[in-house]
Design an enzyme around this catalytic site. Structure first.
Site, PDB file in Angstrom:
ATOM      1  N   ASN A  52      77.417  32.272  53.603  1.00  0.00           N
ATOM      2  CA  ASN A  52      76.466  33.371  53.784  1.00  0.00           C
ATOM      3  C   ASN A  52      75.885  33.275  55.200  1.00  0.00           C
ATOM      4  O   ASN A  52      75.166  32.338  55.518  1.00  0.00           O
ATOM      5  CB  ASN A  52      75.361  33.236  52.721  1.00  0.00           C
ATOM      6  CG  ASN A  52      74.325  34.334  52.787  1.00  0.00           C
ATOM      7  OD1 ASN A  52      74.257  35.089  53.756  1.00  0.00           O
ATOM      8  ND2 ASN A  52      73.502  34.412  51.753  1.00  0.00           N
ATOM      9  N   HIS A  98      77.510  42.214  51.105  1.00  0.00           N
ATOM     10  CA  HIS A  98      76.948  41.012  51.714  1.00  0.00           C
ATOM     11  C   HIS A  98      77.685  39.801  51.138  1.00  0.00           C
ATOM     12  O   HIS A  98      77.904  39.717  49.928  1.00  0.00           O
ATOM     13  CB  HIS A  98      75.454  40.937  51.397  1.00  0.00           C
ATOM     14  CG  HIS A  98      74.823  39.662  51.807  1.00  0.00           C
ATOM     15  ND1 HIS A  98      74.859  39.206  53.099  1.00  0.00           N
ATOM     16  CD2 HIS A  98      74.157  38.721  51.094  1.00  0.00           C
ATOM     17  CE1 HIS A  98      74.234  38.047  53.162  1.00  0.00           C
ATOM     18  NE2 HIS A  98      73.796  37.729  51.964  1.00  0.00           N
TER      19      HIS A  98
END
Ligand SMILES: CC(C)(COP(=O)(O)OP(=O)(O)OC[C@H]1O[C@@H](n2cnc3c(N)ncnc32)[C@H](O)[C@@H]1OP(=O)(O)O)[C@@H](O)C(=O)NCCC(=O)NCCS
Length: 329
Positions: free
Chosen positions: A286, A256
């Site tokens: 992100n 991630h």
């Protein structure tokens, strides 16, 4: 080695046109380009245009994934959209995606597992395909994080961007390509680390909630950082083991994309070379549930990730929820 029952047939991504660099944020927030780069690795992020919604991004990524798979929307049996910043509380963003891409009257639903949502959706889809219930499933990770963060909060606003990534999944053949292991987890005791307090039944939207920015994302960054490093390291090792592989047989890790310093520590603790980690967070920030499928598609299209190679994906988000999956592409 485990025998895959589900394979990735195609990948796609969508990033909004507008790019906002750190220096632009530094003009209105008490921060600097240097601070953001040193503490996160992020240099810029894509930001959705006014009027654009999450399902627009999800539909664009889905079309790209279908094209890569050589399929059409009529071939799909199910749509799962992993998101926590959907078009609206009701209906699900997935039904808007169904309409936008012109799919049939197939089951279409959202899955809310924050940044681990794509791996949760991948795991759910794998169950349906393995069981033979459905043949071809579209899994999308899509988040419009810039609409969820408080634009005036220097601790969170620089960290996030908008985007969508998608994969089309179908039954594996007997060539060893496909999902080798996929495990998902949650620890609700850590629900406080990342949350949007208002806008649900606990605290319906009100003038007071809006004024206090309680409809925006709140994060305990340092604690989240620590739990990310710990869980992503340990559960990545478990995913590798569950697939019956050693790290010598691992070609790529796609974590991630939240913070470069988290990736550095995972690399150190796994004892796995840093250059084998796919990273695009300098360009995207992100992007929530979209982060892994965006990075995966980028690495497939630029030729880094090749057919037959092994890829370990791992993510952690609000909940906290986390997961790790091993795939042979
Ligand atoms: C939030 C995060 C970037 C902070 O980075 P860090 O290196 O841990 O920073 P520290 O906690 O050591 O320092 C925070 C300090 O910087 C300040 N700060 C925070 N954001 C800042 C910014 N944009 N510019 C300047 N200073 C900032 C804080 O006010 C704090 O100051 P204080 O120590 O005087 O209170 C990092 O912890 C992080 O990325 N956390 C989790 C990320 C995530 O999303 N994980 C999701 C799951 S993988």
């Amino acid at each position: 080695m485990s025998i895959p029952r589900t394979r990735i047939l195609g990948t796609g991504r969508y990033l909004p046109e507008e790019v906002v660099g750190n220096e632009v944020l530094a003009q209105r927030l008490d921060t600097t380009d240097v601070w953001i780069q040193e503490h996160t690795g992020i240099e810029r992020r894509h930001v959705a245009a006014k009027g654009q919604v999450t399902s627009d991004m999800a539909a664009a990524a889905s079309r790209a994934a279908l094209e890569a798979a050589g399929l059409t929307p009529a071939d799909l049996d199910m749509i799962i959209v992993a998101t926590t910043s959907g078009d609206s509380p009701m209906p699900a963003t997935a039904v808007n995606v169904q309409q936008k891409i012109g799919a049939d009257l197939i089951p279409s639903f959202d899955l809310a597992a924050s940044f681990a949502g794509f791996l949760y959706a991948l795991t759910v889809a794998d169950q349906f395909i393995s069981a033979g219930t459905y043949g071809t499933i579209l899994v999308v990770g899509a988040d419009m994080m810039t609409r969820l963060v408080n634009p005036d909060d220097r601790a969170t606003a620089p960290l996030f961007g908008d985007g969508a990534g998608a994969v089309v999944l179908g039954p594996a053949q007997s060539d060893g390509r496909g999902i080798l292991s996929a495990r998902i987890h949650a620890d609700g005791a850590l629900g406080d680390l990342l949350k949007v307090p208002a806008g649900g039944s606990a605290e319906p939207l009100s003038a007071e909630a809006l004024a206090a920015n309680r409809h925006r994302l709140q994060m305990k960054g340092r604690e989240l950082f620590q739990v990310s490093v710990k869980h992503l390291t340990s559960y990545s090792m478990q995913a590798l083991k569950a697939a019956g592989l050693t790290s010598a047989e691992l070609d790529w890790v796609i974590p991630h994309q939240a913070n470069r310093n988290i990736v550095n520590l995972i690399s150190q603790r796994l004892g796995y070379p840093r250059h084998k980690f796919v990273e695009d967070l300098a360009e995207t920030g992100n992007t929530g549930a979209a982060s892994i499928p965006i990075a995966l598609d980028g690495a497939v299209r630029d030729g880094r990730v090749q057919r037959g190679q092994t890829v370990l994906m791992c993510a952690l988000g609000a909940g906290v929820t986390w997961g790790a999956a091993m795939v042979r592409m």
